[in-house]
Design a protein around this motif. Sequence first.
Motif, PDB file in Angstrom:
ATOM      1  N   GLY A 112       0.786  -1.221   0.000  1.00 60.29           N
ATOM      2  CA  GLY A 112       0.000   0.000   0.000  1.00 60.29           C
ATOM      3  C   GLY A 112       0.818   1.270   0.000  1.00 60.29           C
ATOM      4  N   GLU A 113       1.992   1.247  -0.655  1.00 57.59           N
ATOM      5  CA  GLU A 113       2.863   2.419  -0.686  1.00 57.59           C
ATOM      6  C   GLU A 113       2.403   3.396  -1.772  1.00 57.59           C
ATOM      7  OE1 GLU A 113       7.263   1.341   0.081  1.00 57.59           O
ATOM      8  OE2 GLU A 113       6.393  -0.390  -0.920  1.00 57.59           O
ATOM      9  N   ALA A 114       2.282   4.655  -1.394  1.00 59.80           N
ATOM     10  CA  ALA A 114       1.846   5.668  -2.354  1.00 59.80           C
ATOM     11  C   ALA A 114       2.829   5.823  -3.501  1.00 59.80           C
ATOM     12  CB  ALA A 114       1.642   6.999  -1.641  1.00 59.80           C
ATOM     13  N   SER A 115       4.094   5.542  -3.257  1.00 59.65           N
ATOM     14  CA  SER A 115       5.128   5.730  -4.276  1.00 59.65           C
ATOM     15  C   SER A 115       5.264   4.538  -5.219  1.00 59.65           C
ATOM     16  CB  SER A 115       6.480   5.987  -3.600  1.00 59.65           C
ATOM     17  OG  SER A 115       6.865   4.871  -2.814  1.00 59.65           O
ATOM     18  N   LYS A 116       4.562   3.459  -4.964  1.00 60.37           N
ATOM     19  CA  LYS A 116       4.713   2.245  -5.757  1.00 60.37           C
ATOM     20  C   LYS A 116       3.543   2.047  -6.715  1.00 60.37           C
ATOM     21  CE  LYS A 116       8.468   0.243  -3.857  1.00 60.37           C
ATOM     22  NZ  LYS A 116       8.334  -0.673  -2.742  1.00 60.37           N
ATOM     23  N   SER A 117       3.863   1.496  -7.872  1.00 58.62           N
ATOM     24  CA  SER A 117       2.826   1.101  -8.811  1.00 58.62           C
ATOM     25  C   SER A 117       2.206  -0.215  -8.357  1.00 58.62           C
ATOM     26  CB  SER A 117       3.419   0.940 -10.208  1.00 58.62           C
ATOM     27  OG  SER A 117       3.969   2.152 -10.677  1.00 58.62           O
ATOM     28  N   GLY A 118       1.088  -0.528  -8.976  1.00 53.67           N
ATOM     29  CA  GLY A 118       0.470  -1.811  -8.677  1.00 53.67           C
ATOM     30  C   GLY A 118      -1.003  -1.671  -8.355  1.00 53.67           C
ATOM     31  N   ALA A 119      -1.741  -2.722  -8.650  1.00 55.84           N
ATOM     32  CA  ALA A 119      -3.154  -2.759  -8.327  1.00 55.84           C
ATOM     33  C   ALA A 119      -3.342  -2.914  -6.827  1.00 55.84           C
ATOM     34  CB  ALA A 119      -3.810  -3.928  -9.050  1.00 55.84           C
ATOM     35  N   ALA A 120      -4.399  -2.335  -6.322  1.00 51.77           N
ATOM     36  CA  ALA A 120      -4.743  -2.541  -4.914  1.00 51.77           C
ATOM     37  C   ALA A 120      -5.170  -3.992  -4.720  1.00 51.77           C
ATOM     38  CB  ALA A 120      -5.868  -1.603  -4.502  1.00 51.77           C
ATOM     39  N   PRO A 121      -4.794  -4.612  -3.607  1.00 55.13           N
ATOM     40  CA  PRO A 121      -5.179  -6.014  -3.389  1.00 55.13           C
ATOM     41  C   PRO A 121      -6.674  -6.256  -3.559  1.00 55.13           C
ATOM     42  CG  PRO A 121      -3.531  -5.369  -1.786  1.00 55.13           C
ATOM     43  CD  PRO A 121      -3.892  -4.117  -2.537  1.00 55.13           C
ATOM     44  N   ASP A 122      -7.499  -5.319  -3.122  1.00 51.71           N
ATOM     45  CA  ASP A 122      -8.954  -5.499  -3.219  1.00 51.71           C
ATOM     46  C   ASP A 122      -9.456  -5.487  -4.661  1.00 51.71           C
ATOM     47  OD1 ASP A 122      -9.112  -5.680  -0.483  1.00 51.71           O
ATOM     48  OD2 ASP A 122      -9.838  -3.629  -0.186  1.00 51.71           O
ATOM     49  N   ASP A 123      -8.626  -5.004  -5.585  1.00 53.79           N
ATOM     50  CA  ASP A 123      -9.041  -4.915  -6.987  1.00 53.79           C
ATOM     51  C   ASP A 123      -8.559  -6.090  -7.838  1.00 53.79           C
ATOM     52  OD1 ASP A 123     -10.254  -2.485  -6.417  1.00 53.79           O
ATOM     53  OD2 ASP A 123      -8.517  -1.305  -7.055  1.00 53.79           O
ATOM     54  N   VAL A 124      -7.758  -6.955  -7.254  1.00 58.03           N
ATOM     55  CA  VAL A 124      -7.105  -8.010  -8.040  1.00 58.03           C
ATOM     56  C   VAL A 124      -8.123  -8.909  -8.724  1.00 58.03           C
ATOM     57  CG1 VAL A 124      -5.746 -10.132  -7.841  1.00 58.03           C
ATOM     58  CG2 VAL A 124      -4.902  -8.006  -6.839  1.00 58.03           C
TER      59      VAL A 124
END
Length: 230
Positions: free
Chosen positions: A132-144
């Motif tokens: 959940g880092e603001a600086s990192k890319s990636g989908a939120a776990p809840d959206d996977v």
Amino acid sequence: MSKSSVSTNIVAVRQRLEQALVDAGRPHDDAHLLAVSKTKPERDLRDAFEAGQRAFGENYLQEALDKQHALSDLAIEWHFIGAVQSNKARAVAEAFQWCHTVDRLKIARRLNDHRPDHLPPLNICLQVNISGEASKSGAAPDDVHAIAETLITLPRLSFRGLMALPAPSETLIEQRKPFSRLRELFESLKARHPNQPLDTLSMGMSGDLEAAIAEGATLVRVGSAIFGAR
């Protein structure tokens, strides 16, 4: 780095990987090594190839394309592990066998649209911002799960699993926590989509590969322990 150093380092990393698998009670061939070769010269990749390494991960598109041209005589499996911007999607789709950093559906659709028909589907991992880092890319776990429902419909992509780059931690116990969360997500995906080729957990690097293997990683991305510091 000298040829002997690269070769010696690959042997050492493979020994770490094998020991981690033993410690986790997993088969010796249950996880594989991706050599992260960003910023490293062509000769280092040749040395690693001669030492038996076949899969290489690159972060920077133009640098990777230049290396692919220079090393076209070698049967390298190329993995793109950098940020995929919309204007890079065509080149990634055309030149790589894998992309670990699909973080949203817009990019997935572009990769699908640009994957040449004469090539097999592009293997992809969905990047998850597991810490959940603001600086990192990636989908939120809840959206996977919602994203996965669309990924499996894209015919020129093969959705193989999940990737994460967690926030660094000092202890093995702390390192394992985000990897455990990613593994749980992965297992729930496999249960929901039993007919999909979901077989890849891309997690763990030079400093935390043991924690990643303990939590089920199937592909560890190792750079500095093989090639030295950037």
